[in-house]
Design an enzyme around this catalytic site. Structure first.
Site, PDB file in Angstrom:
ATOM      1  N   GLY A 106       0.816  -1.212   0.000  1.00 31.31           N
ATOM      2  CA  GLY A 106       0.000   0.000   0.000  1.00 31.31           C
ATOM      3  C   GLY A 106       0.847   1.259   0.000  1.00 31.31           C
ATOM      4  CG  ASP A 107       3.277   2.230   3.340  1.00 37.82           C
ATOM      5  OD1 ASP A 107       2.938   3.324   3.808  1.00 37.82           O
ATOM      6  OD2 ASP A 107       3.148   1.160   3.959  1.00 37.82           O
ATOM      7  CB  SER A 108       5.342   0.225  -2.673  1.00 35.76           C
ATOM      8  OG  SER A 108       6.242  -0.191  -1.661  1.00 35.76           O
ATOM      9  CB  ALA A 137       5.822   5.798  -3.000  1.00 39.29           C
TER      10      ALA A 137
END
Length: 402
Positions: free
Chosen positions: A173-175, A178
């Site tokens: 989810g973070d990647s 980004a």
């Protein structure tokens, strides 16, 4: 290092990264990989928590930090102090791009909202990364990647059908957020080139996950079908699964297209299966997915993995082994394309990590240095970019601002 020449398609752009953990810093990592000057602002006492994440290594080093901190300059500033915020604003006034992933409202509370920053720098592009976006009833809630993955629909469909939802094994989810922020920055740069004006990129974790959920919402809207967890298969897409081999190995085979399925049947010595009404069409194979997978599995488990890979490849059937880190370091495809590179490191001597992707034919990205020591570039950047004197730097250090 402040005077090291950058190349790449983003050379000449200055980025101020105020993010921590993964989503904001991975956005900065991508920009740095492709030549932008990334000045990372960190708390003087502890720095980015990613410096401590992962398996414990000698001298307190983290295996995360060399990667997510690569190609960046570390400047320590206490943004909770007026002096730290003033210096940060001065740096941002010289920048093309700012990245932040504080909880929405934090920068405004510090007098560093976009409007205030754009007054001094109208061309500023600011990527604001958060769990739920800058607006809406959830805006000010704390949101980590796992919450965005759940709210965006990914967690529910990940795992085995008879078990609770699973995670992907990485902070996907973070990647994804980004990457969406980087896409937004690219679009905003094009807009600025035409108009001279910057803008805000509002990248939310849950929306970045939702963006890759294919037809999940539309399928429900039109048919009422709620997609469920299905383990290693996609329901109705067959054959496309993990199959057993001899000696306990497994192989991935994708043979769901009509022509590819015909090649797979030939490889199996079962060309008659292409005319079998249970398997003759894409829909039929999907309807009989379980028995087709069992039939293929009975055949694959009689083969050693390497022999089966070679056999299927010769027949033009997409197939592959499931890779781990040791496999990647040894495999000829990774080596030929320099997918993994080795870079000097002040503590470990050398470290291996993934290269910069995607590959550009004229201006490729590269790993120039691994994640720096905390505050390694503070004095050099503040002196060269803002003209702070040694005396002023000493004062700021004594005050704990840097």
């Amino acid at each position: 290092m402040t005077s090291m020449p950058n190349d790449g398609p983003l050379a000449g752009l200055r980025v101020i990264e105020m993010g921590a953990l993964i989503a904001g810093p991975f956005c900065g990592q991508i920009l740095g990989d492709f030549g932008a000057e990334v000045i990372k602002i960190e708390d003087p006492k502890s720095g980015d928590p990613m410096r401590q994440w992962g398996r414990s290594l000698p001298k307190g080093q983290s295996p995360w930090w060399p990667v997510i901190g690569r190609n960046k300059k570390s400047v320590t500033l206490d943004l909770r102090t007026p002096e730290g915020r003033e210096i940060a604003q001065d740096l941002i006034a010289t920048a093309d791009i700012a990245i932040e992933n504080f909880r929405p409202g934090t920068l405004e509370k510090w007098g560093m909202g976009y409007e205030a920053l754009a007054d001094r720098n109208p061309g500023l592009i600011m990527a604001r990364i958060s769990g739920f976006g800058q607006t809406g009833p959830y805006a000010e809630r704390a949101g980590y990647g796992l919450i965005g993955e759940a709210m965006g629909g990914l967690r529910y469909v990940t795992g085995e059908p008879d078990r609770p939802p699973a995670r992907a094994g990485i902070s996907i989810g973070d990647s994804l957020t980004a990457m969406h922020a980087v896409m937004g920055i690219g679009m905003a740069l094009h807009h600025r080139a035409r108009t001279g004006r910057g803008q805000v990129i509002d990248a939310a974790l849950y929306e970045s996950v939702l963006a890759v959920m294919e037809n999940l919402v539309t399928e429900y809207d039109l048919t009422g079908y709620v997609r469920e967890r299905s383990g290693s298969i996609l329901p109705g897409i067959a054959p496309s699964n993990v199959y057993p081999c001899a000696q306990g190995d497994t192989i991935l085979i994708g043979g769901n297209g009509d022509t590819v399925f015909a090649r797979l049947c030939e490889a199996m010595g079962r060309p008659e299966l292409t005319a079998d009404p249970r398997y003759a069409t894409h829909a039929a194979r999907g309807a009989n997915q379980t028995e087709l997978d069992a039939l293929i599995g009975d055949w694959t488990k009689t083969w050693r993995l390497d022999d089966l890979l070679a056999h299927l490849d010769a027949k033009g059937v997409p197939c592959g082994r499931i890779f781990r880190a040791p496999d990647m370091l040894e495999h000829e495809q990774f080596v030929a394309r320099e997918a993994i590179v080795e870079t000097p490191h002040p503590v470990f001597g050398k470290v291996k990590m993934q290269n910069a992707f995607p590959k550009l034919s004229e201006t490729p990205g590269k790993v120039r240095w691994p994640g720096p020591a905390l505050g390694e570039h503070t004095e050099a950047v503040l002196a060269e970019v803002l003209g702070l004197t040694p005396e002023r730097l000493a004062e700021l250090r004594a005050m704990g601002v840097i």
